[in-house]
Design a protein around this motif. Structure first.
Motif, PDB file in Angstrom:
ATOM      1  N   THR A  47     -13.539  53.837  -8.538  1.00 39.87           N
ATOM      2  CA  THR A  47     -14.442  55.158  -7.971  1.00 39.87           C
ATOM      3  C   THR A  47     -15.956  54.822  -8.875  1.00 39.87           C
ATOM      4  O   THR A  47     -16.943  55.334  -8.560  1.00 39.87           O
ATOM      5  N   THR A  96     -16.935  54.794  -2.903  1.00 36.53           N
ATOM      6  CA  THR A  96     -16.321  56.150  -2.328  1.00 36.53           C
ATOM      7  C   THR A  96     -15.539  55.797  -1.222  1.00 36.53           C
ATOM      8  O   THR A  96     -15.722  54.887  -0.883  1.00 36.53           O
ATOM      9  N   LEU A  97     -14.937  56.862  -0.657  1.00 38.06           N
ATOM     10  CA  LEU A  97     -14.169  56.946   0.340  1.00 38.06           C
ATOM     11  C   LEU A  97     -15.037  56.225   1.801  1.00 38.06           C
ATOM     12  O   LEU A  97     -14.495  55.775   2.615  1.00 38.06           O
ATOM     13  N   THR A  98     -16.394  56.691   1.719  1.00 39.97           N
ATOM     14  CA  THR A  98     -17.211  56.272   2.694  1.00 39.97           C
ATOM     15  C   THR A  98     -17.958  55.010   2.804  1.00 39.97           C
ATOM     16  O   THR A  98     -18.553  54.519   3.598  1.00 39.97           O
ATOM     17  N   LYS A  99     -17.599  54.331   1.435  1.00 38.32           N
ATOM     18  CA  LYS A  99     -18.269  53.050   1.364  1.00 38.32           C
ATOM     19  C   LYS A  99     -17.439  51.810   1.873  1.00 38.32           C
ATOM     20  O   LYS A  99     -15.960  52.009   1.437  1.00 38.32           O
ATOM     21  N   THR A 100     -18.058  50.663   2.201  1.00 43.63           N
ATOM     22  CA  THR A 100     -16.890  49.570   2.338  1.00 43.63           C
ATOM     23  C   THR A 100     -17.115  48.506   1.566  1.00 43.63           C
ATOM     24  O   THR A 100     -17.937  48.450   0.736  1.00 43.63           O
ATOM     25  N   TYR A 158      -6.691  59.992  -3.527  1.00 44.70           N
ATOM     26  CA  TYR A 158      -7.164  61.033  -2.322  1.00 44.70           C
ATOM     27  C   TYR A 158      -6.490  60.899  -1.162  1.00 44.70           C
ATOM     28  O   TYR A 158      -6.920  61.725  -0.300  1.00 44.70           O
ATOM     29  N   GLU A 194      -6.501  58.696   0.964  1.00 45.58           N
ATOM     30  CA  GLU A 194      -7.208  57.934   2.021  1.00 45.58           C
ATOM     31  C   GLU A 194      -7.815  56.781   1.180  1.00 45.58           C
ATOM     32  O   GLU A 194      -7.701  56.879  -0.162  1.00 45.58           O
ATOM     33  N   PRO A 197     -11.087  53.549   1.183  1.00 43.60           N
ATOM     34  CA  PRO A 197     -12.286  52.918   1.755  1.00 43.60           C
ATOM     35  C   PRO A 197     -11.855  51.787   2.676  1.00 43.60           C
ATOM     36  O   PRO A 197     -10.863  51.129   2.350  1.00 43.60           O
ATOM     37  N   ASN A 198     -12.714  51.481   3.589  1.00 42.16           N
ATOM     38  CA  ASN A 198     -12.456  50.384   4.512  1.00 42.16           C
ATOM     39  C   ASN A 198     -13.013  48.856   4.105  1.00 42.16           C
ATOM     40  O   ASN A 198     -13.950  49.179   3.415  1.00 42.16           O
ATOM     41  N   ASP A 202     -20.686  47.471   1.852  1.00 44.45           N
ATOM     42  CA  ASP A 202     -21.374  48.172   0.695  1.00 44.45           C
ATOM     43  C   ASP A 202     -21.506  47.380  -0.718  1.00 44.45           C
ATOM     44  O   ASP A 202     -22.146  47.246  -1.396  1.00 44.45           O
TER      45      ASP A 202
END
Ligand SMILES: C[S@@+](CC[C@H](N)C(=O)[O-])C[C@H]1O[C@@H](n2cnc3c(N)ncnc32)[C@H](O)[C@@H]1O
Length: 381
Positions: A90, A94-98, A132, A134, A136-137, A144
């Protein structure tokens, strides 16, 4: 937040193409790096954040600049997984970063680079999932965060790739042509040529214009990464946005204009000239570079020029006989029509230099995209 290896020592690693050793070290020094030490196809160096951002933004020769996070003995995939999980991901994601991983393994128990990259990926996504639910992709094209895993003789190093991918991708190449030269190799050739703008530069086999564009970027001090939009150092936990903006603004302000007729080129292939025209249009003074569709045989003369070029080496349609004949004719052209010039000819295949019928006064082996090429210098009287 943990303290990572690069933070402890302020030491980084800059990779370069085979044969670019001298040019890469000289450039790093010029950009302010210190304690430069040779490694395998790269240099360890020390730099504070200001110099580091500058190096990533300006380097024309280095292909990657890495910030090592952790260095450890690694004899198994299990150990790689466990050690990679000790990093708090982390700090970088983050979860939204690739993210994406490039891996290289050599002389180690972990033989397969793709498998090693997969293990590191699993360690990262599992850590996120546990916390989480979940993950990140992965995005291999425009991540990123670009990570680099290097395992040599069972020592592993995980690093953040500060350029966010190979720095040879400057961002101006939009058109596809056959056999283009790699940008950092073109930049290395220009540096080795010591061209300083006093003589006009001409490339009679300019193709998509890589040598011309790199010459113009160098001459006008245009940062090599001016057209890149993502940088890996943005993801470092200690990234300083104010400092980065300052470095970028100062470097962009230092750009100077390019006089007309200082750089020109031609090629027999109209499609290649079209691609070069499109690429040149990205540069602030690209219109000052003259391009023409023509066979080099129809050039009247190129006296008192710096000729820097990369003739065909037989990977398109040409047969070996056609390539040999073309090079012989080019050698004759250099001898007869280029008085007072110096030619720097890059051959994708070293034996082809013999076909020119001229004796170089200096040679530099220079590897590009798997080719063991060679750059030869010919003073012409
Ligand atoms: C190896 S490529 C040069 C690639 C170039 N450095 C680039 O980055 O795109 C060789 C080029 O020589 C050109 N060529 C072949 N025969 C030629 C000739 N007789 N006169 C001028 N150009 C020629 C080809 O069209 C090709 O673009």
């Amino acid at each position: 937040m943990s303290t990572y290896l690069y933070q402890e020592h302020r030491q980084f690693f800059a990779q370069h193409a085979g044969g670019a050793e001298e040019a890469a070290a000289a450039e790093l020094k010029e950009l302010g790096a210190h304690s430069i030490q040779q490694g395998h196809l790269g240099y360890y160096f020390k730099a504070d954040p200001e110099i580091l951002y500058r190096i990533v933004y300006m380097t024309r020769i280095s292909t990657r600049v890495l910030a090592p996070l952790i260095h450890f003995d690694c004899h198994s995939s299990n150990y790689l997984y466990k050690t990679a999980q000790q990093i708090d991901w982390t700090d970088f994601l983050t979860l939204t970063k690739t993210f994406a991983i490039t891996a290289n393994t050599a002389d180690s128990q972990l033989r397969n680079s793709n498998y090693a990259a997969q293990i590191l990926k699993d360690a990262i996504v599992d850590q996120f999932r546990e916390t989480y639910g979940e993950r990140p992709n992965v995005n291999t094209r425009f991540p990123d965060l670009q990570l680099n895993l290097y395992v040599h003789k069972n020592r592993a190093r995980i690093s953040v790739d500060l350029g966010g991918g190979s720095l040879h991708k400057r961002g101006y190449r939009t058109e596809r042509v056959a056999a283009p030269m790699q940008e950092n190799v073109a930049a290395t050739i220009l540096r080795l040529s010591e061209w300083d703008g006093n003589q006009p530069l001409f490339d009679p086999f300019c193709g998509s214009g890589t040598l011309l564009i790199e010459a113009a970027m160098k001459q006008t001090h245009l940062p090599a990464a001016r057209f890149r939009s993502k940088f890996g150092f943005l993801r470092l936990p200690d990234f300083d946005p104010t400092l980065w903006n300052q470095i970028k603004t100062d470097a962009n302000r230092a750009v100077i204009s390019l006089p007309e007729y200082q750089i020109s080129g031609s090629d027999i292939d109209a499609t290649a000239i079209q691609a070069a025209t499109t690429h040149l249009a990205m540069l602030p003074d690209g219109k000052n570079i003259h391009l023409q569709t023509q066979d080099f045989r129809s050039i009247e003369s190129l006296n008192h020029h710096c000729i820097i070029t990369n003739p065909p080496y037989g990977i398109r349609m040409e047969t070996p006989q056609q390539t040999a004949l073309l090079l012989k004719e080019f050698g004759d052209f250099l001898k007869q029509k280029c008085t007072g010039s110096t030619a720097f000819v890059y051959f994708g295949e070293p034996t082809l230099s013999k076909k020119l019928g001229l004796k170089p006064d200096q040679k530099w082996p220079l590897r590009t995209g798997g080719l063991e090429g060679i750059l030869c210098r010919y003073p012409l009287y």
